[in-house]
Scaffold this active site. Sequence first.
Site, short mmCIF file in Angstrom:
data_model
loop_
_atom_site.label_atom_id
_atom_site.label_comp_id
_atom_site.label_asym_id
_atom_site.label_seq_id
_atom_site.Cartn_x
_atom_site.Cartn_y
_atom_site.Cartn_z
N HIS A 1 12.97 77.21 29.76
CA HIS A 1 14.05 76.84 30.70
C HIS A 1 14.91 75.70 30.15
CE1 HIS A 1 11.59 79.10 33.64
NE2 HIS A 1 10.58 78.44 33.09
N GLU B 1 29.55 79.36 16.05
CA GLU B 1 30.29 79.73 17.27
C GLU B 1 30.94 81.10 17.12
OE1 GLU B 1 32.35 76.18 19.42
OE2 GLU B 1 32.17 75.62 17.32
N LYS C 1 35.54 64.54 15.09
CA LYS C 1 34.83 65.80 15.33
C LYS C 1 34.43 66.55 14.08
CE LYS C 1 34.43 67.79 18.85
NZ LYS C 1 35.39 68.36 19.79
N SER D 1 38.80 68.71 14.04
CA SER D 1 39.72 68.92 15.14
C SER D 1 41.09 68.39 14.72
CB SER D 1 39.21 68.16 16.37
OG SER D 1 40.29 67.86 17.23
#
Length: 463
Positions: free
Chosen positions: A159, A293, A286, A280
Amino acid sequence: MDNHKTKWSGRFNEPVSELVERYTASVGFDYHLAEYDIQGSLAHARMLAAQHIISQEDFTAIEKGLSQIREEIRNGRFEWSLQLEDVHLNIEKRLTAIVGDAGKRLHTGRSRNDQVATDIRLYLRAAIDEITSLIQSLQKALIDLAENHTETVMPGFTHLQVAQPVSFAHHLMAYFEMLKRDVERMHDCRKRVNQSPLGAAALAGTSYPINREMVAQDLAFDGICENSLDAVSDRDFAIEFCACASLIMTHLSRLSEELILWMSPSVGFITLADRFCTGSSIMPQKKNPDVPELVRGKTGRINGHLVALLTLMKAQPLAYNKDNQEDKEPLFDTVDTLTDTLRIYADMMTGVQVNAEKMQRAALQGFSTATDLADYLVKKGVPFRDAHEIVARSVQYAEQKGCDLADLELNELQQFSEYIDNDIFSVLTLKGSLESRNHLGGTAPQQVRDAIARARNGLSKNP
Ligand code: ARG
């Protein structure tokens, strides 16, 4: 491409409109099948000659013409024509231009229906072989990484809540197992892909004295599609391939999700090599895990292709229908996306940097050794349900104190059970917890080392 319009044949009174021509043509994508189309045609022509259906001279001319065409295609000198609809007619027309009447005899006892089914099967067979070997390279990269981390402790989750400590190696080897089944699935799928449809002709077979076994052998098929209607019409083998591909992507998507999570600065378990990340345009601090992804994102595309093929097939009456022309783009994209993904993934896993200290710190949070305390009590004679409750109360106490179970004093722990003794502290450590799970499939370092050895051995036997 040359766009000159003519009538389909003498039976037609007018040519198709330019729009219809474009709408029905497949050469814009099925030219990818050219190598396989030539291979199939050569086998067919060789058989026709052996069976005296065409002359030896015709075969020699066809062979020469097709090798010339193959060279033209490889060198990018072949002129594809939209007007000639697909890869098959383009090649046949060019063959006739080169060798004359012999070229016109190639299509004896054959139809584009068994021809295209053959091409796709040959194409998929090669794709499966490449994919299998790429999965194995990724498996090797996983083992290489796991090998250094059988004692690196991280929190295991259920979980997404800290559950029990596991080693990072054990976690990685879970993905090795998934990929092992993926290889098995591909091997199994290959058996059904590798059957020869040639000889089925348009749908009912042919009246020429053909030799289907000879063609099948020539093309290294394992067997022959035994019903001509089925041979030209079903694409279940392609659907099955896409299902296998979807599962591989699904496994890689799950791993990607974890890499992304582990790379988030608030978790910080790993870093990926810079070549798999981008920055970024606005936030200079970043470093984004674009590659995982995109793997996660492309999985949606591959699942979509599977559904596209299932839907394409579901309402088709026997035998061949033009609908089937729509099988190619999803199939090609599945193969291209999957092979790129596997290639990039193997490389990416070799560049994973592990922050063992952060993993360890995270494993120390969330009372990951609570089950070990319960098991300790059970071994001292406390029934499991009672032990569960004792530990629950100890956890609540430690939580209020703001520390881990292992940080409590012996007398504090003893408030909850008189069975707790000094030997408890070795049980509450991460190392003790890991080592106690010492059975096949468990996370104990020795077990994981054995699993890695078995994995390596399996890979070397199955190159
Ligand atoms: N381009 C067609 C396909 O991809 C080849 C078979 C065409 N057969 C036919 N009867 N129109 O399926």
